[in-house]
Design an enzyme around this catalytic site. Sequence first.
Site, short mmCIF file in Angstrom:
data_model
loop_
_atom_site.label_atom_id
_atom_site.label_comp_id
_atom_site.label_asym_id
_atom_site.label_seq_id
_atom_site.Cartn_x
_atom_site.Cartn_y
_atom_site.Cartn_z
N GLY A 58 0.65 -1.30 0.05
CA GLY A 58 0.18 -0.07 -0.06
C GLY A 58 0.77 1.12 -0.01
O GLY A 58 0.34 2.34 -0.43
N GLU A 99 4.43 4.41 5.87
CA GLU A 99 2.96 3.63 5.72
C GLU A 99 2.10 4.41 4.93
O GLU A 99 1.98 5.44 4.98
CB GLU A 99 2.66 3.12 7.07
CG GLU A 99 2.92 1.80 7.66
CD GLU A 99 1.86 0.97 7.13
OE1 GLU A 99 1.61 1.00 5.89
OE2 GLU A 99 1.44 0.16 7.61
N ASP A 100 1.12 3.71 4.42
CA ASP A 100 0.13 4.24 3.57
C ASP A 100 -1.32 5.02 4.74
O ASP A 100 -1.29 5.96 4.87
CB ASP A 100 -0.66 3.26 2.69
CG ASP A 100 -1.06 2.11 3.25
OD1 ASP A 100 -0.73 1.75 4.39
OD2 ASP A 100 -1.61 1.20 2.61
N ASP A 114 -4.54 2.56 10.83
CA ASP A 114 -5.96 2.37 11.56
C ASP A 114 -6.11 1.95 12.87
O ASP A 114 -6.05 2.76 13.63
CB ASP A 114 -6.50 1.33 10.37
CG ASP A 114 -7.90 0.98 10.56
OD1 ASP A 114 -8.66 1.90 10.95
OD2 ASP A 114 -8.49 -0.15 10.28
N PHE A 158 -13.44 3.44 4.98
CA PHE A 158 -12.68 2.64 4.20
C PHE A 158 -12.30 3.31 3.12
O PHE A 158 -13.18 3.40 2.11
CB PHE A 158 -13.21 1.10 3.84
CG PHE A 158 -12.17 -0.04 3.46
CD1 PHE A 158 -11.38 -0.33 4.36
CD2 PHE A 158 -11.73 0.12 2.07
CE1 PHE A 158 -10.29 -1.14 4.06
CE2 PHE A 158 -10.71 -0.93 1.78
CZ PHE A 158 -9.95 -1.52 2.65
N ASP A 182 -5.87 -0.37 -1.47
CA ASP A 182 -6.57 -1.40 -2.09
C ASP A 182 -8.07 -1.75 -1.38
O ASP A 182 -7.93 -1.53 -0.21
CB ASP A 182 -5.80 -2.49 -2.63
CG ASP A 182 -5.73 -3.58 -1.34
OD1 ASP A 182 -5.07 -3.04 -0.23
OD2 ASP A 182 -6.13 -4.74 -1.30
N ARG A 219 -5.52 0.35 -6.51
CA ARG A 219 -4.59 0.92 -5.98
C ARG A 219 -4.18 1.98 -7.17
O ARG A 219 -3.23 2.83 -6.58
CB ARG A 219 -3.45 -0.19 -5.89
CG ARG A 219 -3.61 -1.06 -4.85
CD ARG A 219 -2.43 -1.91 -4.89
NE ARG A 219 -2.45 -3.18 -3.91
CZ ARG A 219 -2.39 -3.15 -2.68
NH1 ARG A 219 -2.11 -2.19 -2.04
NH2 ARG A 219 -2.56 -4.58 -2.10
P1 IMP Z 1 -3.64 -1.40 11.09
O1 IMP Z 1 -3.03 -2.50 11.70
O2 IMP Z 1 -5.39 -1.52 11.62
O3 IMP Z 1 -3.44 -0.03 11.51
O4 IMP Z 1 -3.85 -1.54 9.51
C1 IMP Z 1 -3.07 -0.97 8.88
C2 IMP Z 1 -3.08 -1.35 7.59
O5 IMP Z 1 -4.53 -1.72 6.93
C3 IMP Z 1 -2.80 -0.44 6.64
O6 IMP Z 1 -1.24 -0.34 6.18
C4 IMP Z 1 -3.55 -0.76 5.32
O7 IMP Z 1 -2.70 -1.71 4.67
C5 IMP Z 1 -4.83 -1.37 5.65
N1 IMP Z 1 -5.85 -0.59 5.88
C6 IMP Z 1 -6.28 -0.02 6.89
N2 IMP Z 1 -7.46 0.83 6.56
C7 IMP Z 1 -7.49 0.79 5.48
C8 IMP Z 1 -8.41 1.47 4.22
O8 IMP Z 1 -9.37 2.23 4.74
N3 IMP Z 1 -8.23 1.21 3.28
C9 IMP Z 1 -7.40 0.38 2.49
N4 IMP Z 1 -6.25 -0.14 3.61
C10 IMP Z 1 -6.68 -0.03 5.01
MG MG Z 2 -0.02 -1.00 4.94
#
Ligand code: IMP
Ligand code: MG
Length: 178
Positions: free
Chosen positions: A43, A97-98, A101, A150, A157, A163
């Site tokens: 991402g 990081e993208d 969350d 989301f 993606d 993407r």
């Molecule tokens: P976390 O562990 O919940 O912080 O998730 C982080 C990863 O989940 C990010 O690096 C993204 O790859 C993916 N992710 C979380 N939210 C989204 C979203 O809204 N769209 C796309 N990918 C997401």
């Molecule tokens: Mg990611």
Amino acid sequence: MNEDIERILITEKEISERVKELGKAISRDYSGKDPVLVAVLRGAIVFLCDLLKEISIPMSLDFLSISSYSGQVQTGVVRILKDLDQNIEDKYVILIEDIIDTGLTLNYILRTLKARKPAGVRVCALLDKKVRRIVDIPIDYRGFEIPDEFVVGYGMDYEQGYRNLPFIAVLKEEILGK
Ligand code: IMP
Ligand code: MG
């Protein structure tokens, strides 16, 4: 692809202006430190490519690949699929990081990298979905804070699609529900 989009959350122009600012800040803060930018696949790659061009100091690049999401559901399982190619001991690492969350993924990555005794690790994330945070993560360079939706595009993606959208968008509910 475009007919699946509900609305654009962040435009190309807004992204590019913010990325320039982030690049400037990193160049200023890391002058003389020769940092290693570590991008989390897949991402973060679009963000990385644009950010790199805005960094005006010597730096190197490495990649990490982890598994965490399948579709929209956070599995909670973080596994390293591809580790760094280089030793980061005594290096200044900037994790790219993208989106952050829940923070679970990054929390795991940070712990793993810190155990390798780098000179420092900082986080640069394009998007921060703050309201969803479960573990507290310090974000040193943040592009935008976004609401609990989301998002896709600019590298991010939904089931491996979207993407290549040049902006960040929210998909229609019927697409996410499928
Ligand atoms: P976390 O562990 O919940 O912080 O998730 C982080 C990863 O989940 C990010 O690096 C993204 O790859 C993916 N992710 C979380 N939210 C989204 C979203 O809204 N769209 C796309 N990918 C997401
Ligand atoms: Mg990611």
